[in-house]
Scaffold this active site. Structure first.
Site, PDB file in Angstrom:
ATOM      1  N   GLU A  23       0.885  -1.058  -0.045  1.00 28.19           N
ATOM      2  CA  GLU A  23       0.070   0.049   0.101  1.00 28.19           C
ATOM      3  C   GLU A  23       0.886   1.183   0.001  1.00 28.19           C
ATOM      4  OE1 GLU A  23      -3.936   1.699  -0.405  1.00 28.19           O
ATOM      5  OE2 GLU A  23      -3.041  -0.194  -0.158  1.00 28.19           O
TER       6      GLU A  23
ATOM      7  N   GLU B 158      -0.427   9.564  -6.103  1.00 28.70           N
ATOM      8  CA  GLU B 158       0.867   8.639  -5.841  1.00 28.70           C
ATOM      9  C   GLU B 158       0.958   8.173  -7.292  1.00 28.70           C
ATOM     10  OE1 GLU B 158      -1.128   8.133  -1.569  1.00 28.70           O
ATOM     11  OE2 GLU B 158      -1.474   6.491  -3.014  1.00 28.70           O
TER      12      GLU B 158
ATOM     13  N   ASP C 290      -7.104   3.010   2.475  1.00 28.36           N
ATOM     14  CA  ASP C 290      -6.521   1.618   3.268  1.00 28.36           C
ATOM     15  C   ASP C 290      -8.217   0.788   3.273  1.00 28.36           C
ATOM     16  OD1 ASP C 290      -4.304   2.774   4.026  1.00 28.36           O
ATOM     17  OD2 ASP C 290      -5.233   3.785   5.492  1.00 28.36           O
TER      18      ASP C 290
END
Length: 495
Positions: A292, A323, A477
């Site tokens: 992750e 990201e 998450d």
């Protein structure tokens, strides 16, 4: 012309005549003639949001083979969540112009970085170098009216989500202090060597869509995270984590926290990253590893993760739009000339970058030595799962499950309420930003669009965006965790 007009007038008279005796009859006549019924109220028609939500409930099914044990590490902390604007005002900080800082050294740096990301509606995470200044800000945050404490850290949050499935046993390794241990799900196993006397605290400054501070207005709800966290910053629990795997015998390993090392400086992260790769390489080859990712600013550090060290030895990664673009910029990939996404990330551009990652740094060809075969991408309005053919199953259900949890959790609900969410993604898009490309569309009644490029298959679903989100922290998450729960390995060959 006059014949058509006469016919229309006659039809109107007939319908009006019959309406006196049977108010339901006009609808029956209109349906028979194939004409639209303008009398039907909008409430009688399901909204697109309701159609999509109902389809999710029908189509999301668990895979045939499910994980029984998942080991998660290695960043864990206590999150202190407050209003970002409110806290900065309470600290007598005046609004001004925004500027990004790779590392925060002062209150002024914090203000500038917060404004920089708030005006973009983007999530970010930074290291605060001054311990004393951080402790003063942390005390102010803890005392701020409405401040809340939550389980924090990608690993702990993923562990919490996985532990909500009663048949799944979860091992969590990370710096677990007394407060965090008290808040963790009882089903989570924490090795004794992971317990420490004090907790690590992360400060999370949230802002709402449309919230104003000075001349800055947030285009969407999000958060800015910062900490002075040495334990997680050095990934000090990594060796304990890997050493625990022999006894625990997991089916799946989830790794996070690499972004925390960035703030420690190049000399530390170069050495520690090399050590981390050696430790991770000791994990049994038949156990898939999901990595992750999180917010980073150092292109050299991202390059080390991507090209030389970590990415080739993991089988799956999860990341958001910030990201993804930074990863492409660091590796000189597709659309690296973009400074930032302008509004909603274009599906074609995202597809180009995902394909490039799997072709350049993954196992898109059988001859490749890399292990990476799966990427779970999430942005506010839609999610994409890109997988190399032949390695992963049930990905349509997995991508929908991730979107469903994003829609419900942001609203603070256990299930999706169609009246509290809205569709923001386009229902038509392209498979690539450049030719040759395919024009694609999404059917709300079957809300997954699938396309292939080479040996890579893409599954896209939309997100029903919460109109008034209660909490944005940990959504990424939860999305990745849910996507993993609904995924299965097809080929049990060494990773």
């Amino acid at each position: 012309m006059w014949k058509k007009a006469s016919a229309a007038a006659l039809l109107a008279l007939v319908v009006g005549y019959f309406y006196q005796g049977s108010p339901d009859l006009p609808e029956q006549i209109l349906q028979y003639l194939g004409l639209p019924n303008f009398q039907s109220s909008p409430e009688s028609q399901d909204s697109l949001e309701q159609v999509i939500s109902t389809a999710w409930e029908t189509l999301i099914t668990l895979p045939t083979r499910q994980w029984s044990k998942v080991a998660v590490g290695v960043n864990a902390c206590v999150d202190v969540v407050v209003s970002g604007v409110g806290l900065l005002q309470a600290m007598a900080v005046d609004p001004g112009s925004g500027e990004d800082h790779e590392v925060l050294h002062s209150k002024e740096d914090l203000k500038e970085a917060f404004i920089h990301f708030m005006e973009r509606g983007a999530a970010a995470e930074r290291f605060f170098s001054d311990e004393e200044a951080f402790q003063r800000i942390a005390r102010a945050a803890a005392e701020y009216p409405g401040a809340k404490l939550y389980v924090g850290g990608n690993a702990a949050l993923i562990g919490q989500k996985l532990a909500s499935y009663p048949d799944l046993t979860v091992l969590l390794c990370g710096p677990v202090g007394p407060k965090l241990h008290e808040m963790l799900d009882e089903q989570i196993v924490v090795p004794p060597d992971s317990l420490q006397e004090t907790d690590e605290y992360h400060l999370i400054l949230e802002y709402k869509a449309g919230e104003q501070w000075g001349s800055t207005q947030a285009p969407q709800a999000n958060r800015f995270i910062f900490s002075h966290d040495v334990s997680n910053g050095e990934m000090s629990s990594l060796e304990t984590f890997v050493a625990s795997l022999d006894e625990f015998e997991p089916d799946l390993v989830v790794l996070s926290g690499l972004h925390m090392m960035e703030g420690q400086g190049r000399e530390l992260w170069e050495d520690r990253l090399s050590e981390a790769v050696l430790v991770i390489s000791d994990i049994r080859g038949d156990i898939p590893i999901h990595l992750e990712l999180a917010s980073m600013t150092d292109k050299d550090y991202m390059n080390s993760i991507m090209q030389e060290q970590v990415m080739p030895i993991v089988s799956s990664i999860g990341l958001n739009e910030q990201e993804l673009l930074f990863l492409s910029q660091a590796g000189d990939g597709p659309h690296a000339d973009l400074d930032t996404w302008k509004g909603m990330p274009d599906v074609g551009r995202v597809s180009d970058i995902l394909l490039w990652i799997l072709e350049q740094h993954g196992r898109s060809e059988p001859s490749s030595e890399a292990d990476l075969t799966r990427i779970h991408f999430h942005t506010l309005a839609y999610h994409i799962l890109a997988t190399v053919d032949g390695y992963w199953g049930n990905q349509a259900a997995a991508v929908m499950a991730g979107a469903r949890v994003a829609s419900s959790q942001a609203c603070g609900l256990q299930s999706v309420d169609a009246s509290k969410v809205e569709l923001k993604a386009p229902l038509e898009f392209h498979s690539s930003h450049s030719e040759p490309r395919e024009k694609l569309s999404l059917n709300p009644a079957e809300p997954v669009t699938v396309w292939r490029r080479g040996n890579v298959t893409f599954h896209l679903t939309v997100v029903l965006v919460c109109k008034q989100p209660l909490r944005t922290v940990g959504l990424g998450d939860a999305i990745s965790a849910e996507g993993l729960v609904y995924s299965e390995i097809i080929t049990q060959q060494p990773f």
